[in-house]
Design a protein around this motif. Sequence first.
Motif, PDB file in Angstrom:
ATOM      1  N   ASP A  73      -4.338  -5.033  -6.299  1.00  7.43           N
ATOM      2  CA  ASP A  73      -3.293  -4.844  -7.016  1.00  7.43           C
ATOM      3  C   ASP A  73      -2.480  -5.770  -7.329  1.00  7.43           C
ATOM      4  O   ASP A  73      -1.507  -5.758  -8.513  1.00  7.43           O
ATOM      5  CB  ASP A  73      -2.737  -3.498  -6.535  1.00  7.43           C
ATOM      6  CG  ASP A  73      -1.922  -3.712  -5.236  1.00  7.43           C
ATOM      7  OD1 ASP A  73      -2.156  -4.591  -4.511  1.00  7.43           O
ATOM      8  OD2 ASP A  73      -1.099  -2.742  -4.976  1.00  7.43           O
ATOM      9  N   LEU A 107     -17.130   4.230  -2.454  1.00 14.47           N
ATOM     10  CA  LEU A 107     -17.547   5.702  -1.936  1.00 14.47           C
ATOM     11  C   LEU A 107     -17.961   5.813  -0.589  1.00 14.47           C
ATOM     12  O   LEU A 107     -17.592   6.728   0.235  1.00 14.47           O
ATOM     13  CB  LEU A 107     -18.689   6.309  -2.862  1.00 14.47           C
ATOM     14  CG  LEU A 107     -18.865   7.814  -2.462  1.00 14.47           C
ATOM     15  CD1 LEU A 107     -17.824   8.523  -2.839  1.00 14.47           C
ATOM     16  CD2 LEU A 107     -20.250   8.046  -3.534  1.00 14.47           C
ATOM     17  N   ILE A 116     -14.897   5.517   1.588  1.00 16.85           N
ATOM     18  CA  ILE A 116     -14.152   6.924   1.559  1.00 16.85           C
ATOM     19  C   ILE A 116     -15.011   7.825   2.456  1.00 16.85           C
ATOM     20  O   ILE A 116     -14.416   8.662   3.183  1.00 16.85           O
ATOM     21  CB  ILE A 116     -14.107   7.373   0.058  1.00 16.85           C
ATOM     22  CG1 ILE A 116     -12.999   6.432  -0.768  1.00 16.85           C
ATOM     23  CG2 ILE A 116     -13.660   8.747   0.125  1.00 16.85           C
ATOM     24  CD1 ILE A 116     -13.197   6.732  -2.147  1.00 16.85           C
ATOM     25  N   PRO A 143      -6.285  -0.694   5.497  1.00 13.28           N
ATOM     26  CA  PRO A 143      -5.451   0.154   4.784  1.00 13.28           C
ATOM     27  C   PRO A 143      -4.811  -0.805   3.747  1.00 13.28           C
ATOM     28  O   PRO A 143      -4.610  -0.578   2.636  1.00 13.28           O
ATOM     29  CB  PRO A 143      -4.312   0.794   5.611  1.00 13.28           C
ATOM     30  CG  PRO A 143      -5.151   0.900   7.041  1.00 13.28           C
ATOM     31  CD  PRO A 143      -5.899  -0.444   7.051  1.00 13.28           C
ATOM     32  N   THR A 148      -6.218   0.567   0.197  1.00 17.16           N
ATOM     33  CA  THR A 148      -5.344   1.520  -0.495  1.00 17.16           C
ATOM     34  C   THR A 148      -5.351   1.015  -2.139  1.00 17.16           C
ATOM     35  O   THR A 148      -5.657   1.823  -3.034  1.00 17.16           O
ATOM     36  CB  THR A 148      -4.060   1.581  -0.014  1.00 17.16           C
ATOM     37  OG1 THR A 148      -4.202   2.109   1.211  1.00 17.16           O
ATOM     38  CG2 THR A 148      -3.052   2.676  -0.855  1.00 17.16           C
ATOM     39  N   PHE A 191      -8.878   1.154  -4.047  1.00 14.45           N
ATOM     40  CA  PHE A 191      -9.116   2.777  -4.327  1.00 14.45           C
ATOM     41  C   PHE A 191      -8.231   2.888  -5.582  1.00 14.45           C
ATOM     42  O   PHE A 191      -8.532   3.701  -6.601  1.00 14.45           O
ATOM     43  CB  PHE A 191      -8.670   3.708  -3.244  1.00 14.45           C
ATOM     44  CG  PHE A 191      -9.563   3.710  -2.087  1.00 14.45           C
ATOM     45  CD1 PHE A 191     -11.031   3.346  -2.070  1.00 14.45           C
ATOM     46  CD2 PHE A 191      -8.813   3.817  -0.752  1.00 14.45           C
ATOM     47  CE1 PHE A 191     -11.728   3.162  -0.906  1.00 14.45           C
ATOM     48  CE2 PHE A 191      -9.969   3.685   0.060  1.00 14.45           C
ATOM     49  CZ  PHE A 191     -11.267   3.422   0.220  1.00 14.45           C
ATOM     50  N   VAL A 192      -6.846   2.653  -5.502  1.00 12.57           N
ATOM     51  CA  VAL A 192      -6.190   2.937  -6.418  1.00 12.57           C
ATOM     52  C   VAL A 192      -6.410   2.464  -7.820  1.00 12.57           C
ATOM     53  O   VAL A 192      -6.526   2.907  -9.050  1.00 12.57           O
ATOM     54  CB  VAL A 192      -4.572   2.760  -6.355  1.00 12.57           C
ATOM     55  CG1 VAL A 192      -3.684   3.011  -7.454  1.00 12.57           C
ATOM     56  CG2 VAL A 192      -4.119   3.731  -5.159  1.00 12.57           C
ATOM     57  N   LYS A 218      -9.568   3.901  -9.577  1.00 15.72           N
ATOM     58  CA  LYS A 218      -9.291   5.075  -9.322  1.00 15.72           C
ATOM     59  C   LYS A 218     -10.426   6.184 -10.465  1.00 15.72           C
ATOM     60  O   LYS A 218     -11.011   7.015  -9.911  1.00 15.72           O
ATOM     61  CB  LYS A 218      -7.941   5.503  -9.699  1.00 15.72           C
ATOM     62  CG  LYS A 218      -7.591   7.180  -9.957  1.00 15.72           C
ATOM     63  CD  LYS A 218      -6.104   7.161 -10.222  1.00 15.72           C
ATOM     64  CE  LYS A 218      -5.899   8.488 -11.193  1.00 15.72           C
ATOM     65  NZ  LYS A 218      -4.594   8.746 -11.387  1.00 15.72           N
ATOM     66  N   ILE A 253     -13.819   5.784  -9.267  1.00 12.13           N
ATOM     67  CA  ILE A 253     -14.155   6.330  -7.905  1.00 12.13           C
ATOM     68  C   ILE A 253     -13.981   8.230  -7.820  1.00 12.13           C
ATOM     69  O   ILE A 253     -14.694   8.817  -7.102  1.00 12.13           O
ATOM     70  CB  ILE A 253     -13.104   6.130  -6.682  1.00 12.13           C
ATOM     71  CG1 ILE A 253     -13.288   4.501  -6.603  1.00 12.13           C
ATOM     72  CG2 ILE A 253     -13.022   6.739  -5.341  1.00 12.13           C
ATOM     73  CD1 ILE A 253     -12.108   3.870  -5.671  1.00 12.13           C
ATOM     74  N   LEU A 254     -13.114   8.591  -8.711  1.00 11.46           N
ATOM     75  CA  LEU A 254     -12.910  10.120  -8.667  1.00 11.46           C
ATOM     76  C   LEU A 254     -14.263  10.586  -9.387  1.00 11.46           C
ATOM     77  O   LEU A 254     -14.743  11.701  -8.786  1.00 11.46           O
ATOM     78  CB  LEU A 254     -11.804  10.381  -9.607  1.00 11.46           C
ATOM     79  CG  LEU A 254     -10.475  10.285  -9.315  1.00 11.46           C
ATOM     80  CD1 LEU A 254      -9.331  10.436 -10.324  1.00 11.46           C
ATOM     81  CD2 LEU A 254     -10.104  10.986  -8.054  1.00 11.46           C
TER      82      LEU A 254
END
Lengths: 284, 284
Positions: free
Chosen positions: A67, A181, A184, A222, A226, A229-230, A233, A236-237
């Motif tokens: 990020d 995935l 997660i 993490p 983190t 993942f963001v 997003k 991934i969703l």
Amino acid sequence: MYKIGIYGLGLIGGSIALALKKSLGSRIYGLDKFHQKEALELGLMDSVIEEKNLSEMDVIILATPVDSIPKVALQVLDACKQDALVFDVGSTKSKIAKAIKNHPKRGNYLLAHPIAGTEYSGPQAAFSTLFEGKINIICDVHETDESLLKRAKNIFNKLKMKTIEMNSTAHDKHIAYVSHLSHISSFMLGKTVLDLEENEKNIFQMAGSGFASTVRLAKSSPQTWTPIFVENKQNILIALEEYIDNLNDFKTILYRENKQKLKNILQKTNHIGLIIDKIEAQNG
Amino acid sequence: MYKIGIYGLGLIGGSIALALKKSLGSRIYGLDKFHQKEALELGLMDSVIEEKNLSEMDVIILATPVDSIPKVALQVLDACKQDALVFDVGSTKSKIAKAIKNHPKRGNYLLAHPIAGTEYSGPQAAFSTLFEGKINIICDVHETDESLLKRAKNIFNKLKMKTIEMNSTAHDKHIAYVSHLSHISSFMLGKTVLDLEENEKNIFQMAGSGFASTVRLAKSSPQTWTPIFVENKQNILIALEEYIDNLNDFKTILYRENKQKLKNILQKTNHIGLIIDKIEAQNG
């Protein structure tokens, strides 16, 4: 010999530093907000990147949390010399592609993603052979100047990677399935079992190597994951939704004790074995 | 020297045969509905168990698919001699416990579950050291005659296992979390990615060793695992529900981009690392 600058000297940045020092004998200039001292002590970098020497670098590699890359990328493109190569090694590509899209030095930049890592992180986890035989995905290559793309490929060759090309949108979609995935699913499996362990002590003595293998990625950092993942997003969703749908279907079939259907699904999924064998062969 | 009979000469039964031949020099009598010829050729068994010699066995081991064990257990208890030891090595225990509960020779029987296996199956997958250092769970031990329990423990020692005791209800509940759930999460992860692959070729070249590790159990045998899932249905449905809840929570937190909460969950789950290290140390 290239002057090489690396932002972020964790597992990935640190391993690149070690590999390039070994193969090219390069002097590594580094900057790490979190582990500068450690990276210097471990010999992952020789000097600190400063404003005054940034413009001397031939190659600048961005290996900070994903990020932070768009901002660093823009700053580095602003400050680097006209024929510097800048590339990042982040796990998602679309947002970075978008951030640098209109920069006048867009041609200096290459989006890269070496598919390499371990469940460990930080400078101490770095080792020079991390990338050997691994896949490296480079994205939107037509946006990078030809001569700098050649320079980048030369560096990836020195890291002994197999480089493939892809557009950044496809990259982010597919990597959601084959990497994000599985992280997660592993993290949530670990959480589910830990939640139970709070009330029922010592269930872990019952666990075997299969459990350890499935949950291994839940050791991942993490701090690294983190932001990944963001950043990814949207893709991934969608992947997560499909995974949950499959789990719910499995639940229904099990509830109904439809043995034939259950067996068919497991049998069809066994095909993944051939793919795992290929991945493992590919990773040496 | 014990005369040993083994029903089912696949990965588990076959590996027991090889280990006991090596450590006790036993003659193995075997019966396998699916792989009799192969098991004989591979030397996993020396003779076939027949009605006339079943009553001569000192030890009878049941290693058939778990849903067939209750029936075989009752037949074997009916036919075995008064001081024979009968034990099974199935992955679920409650239904077997219930089936033999009122048999006059209940004291001859021991419920066992060696936590050992690989993702491969069948006689060819068997090897003599499979059980070395692994955990073996024996259940409801007060129901087994003391001298026969001692004989069983002697055999488990020959297999070099660490034996622990538990009641069969607790066994089935906990094993749902630390074994059965990880198989399902792996199978469904494999399925989710294979479903995508049908439309999008070659995404697997993007997969790394982390994906391979997480999805490894999806190579497991449908013949073995379909009955396990069905036999332990009640416990698995609860574990699966909790897993799906955790995945849905993760989805919501990601959707809201609640980075701090996401990081906290990953951080807390990292604790599983210590447990994996223990499991791996335990499994040599």
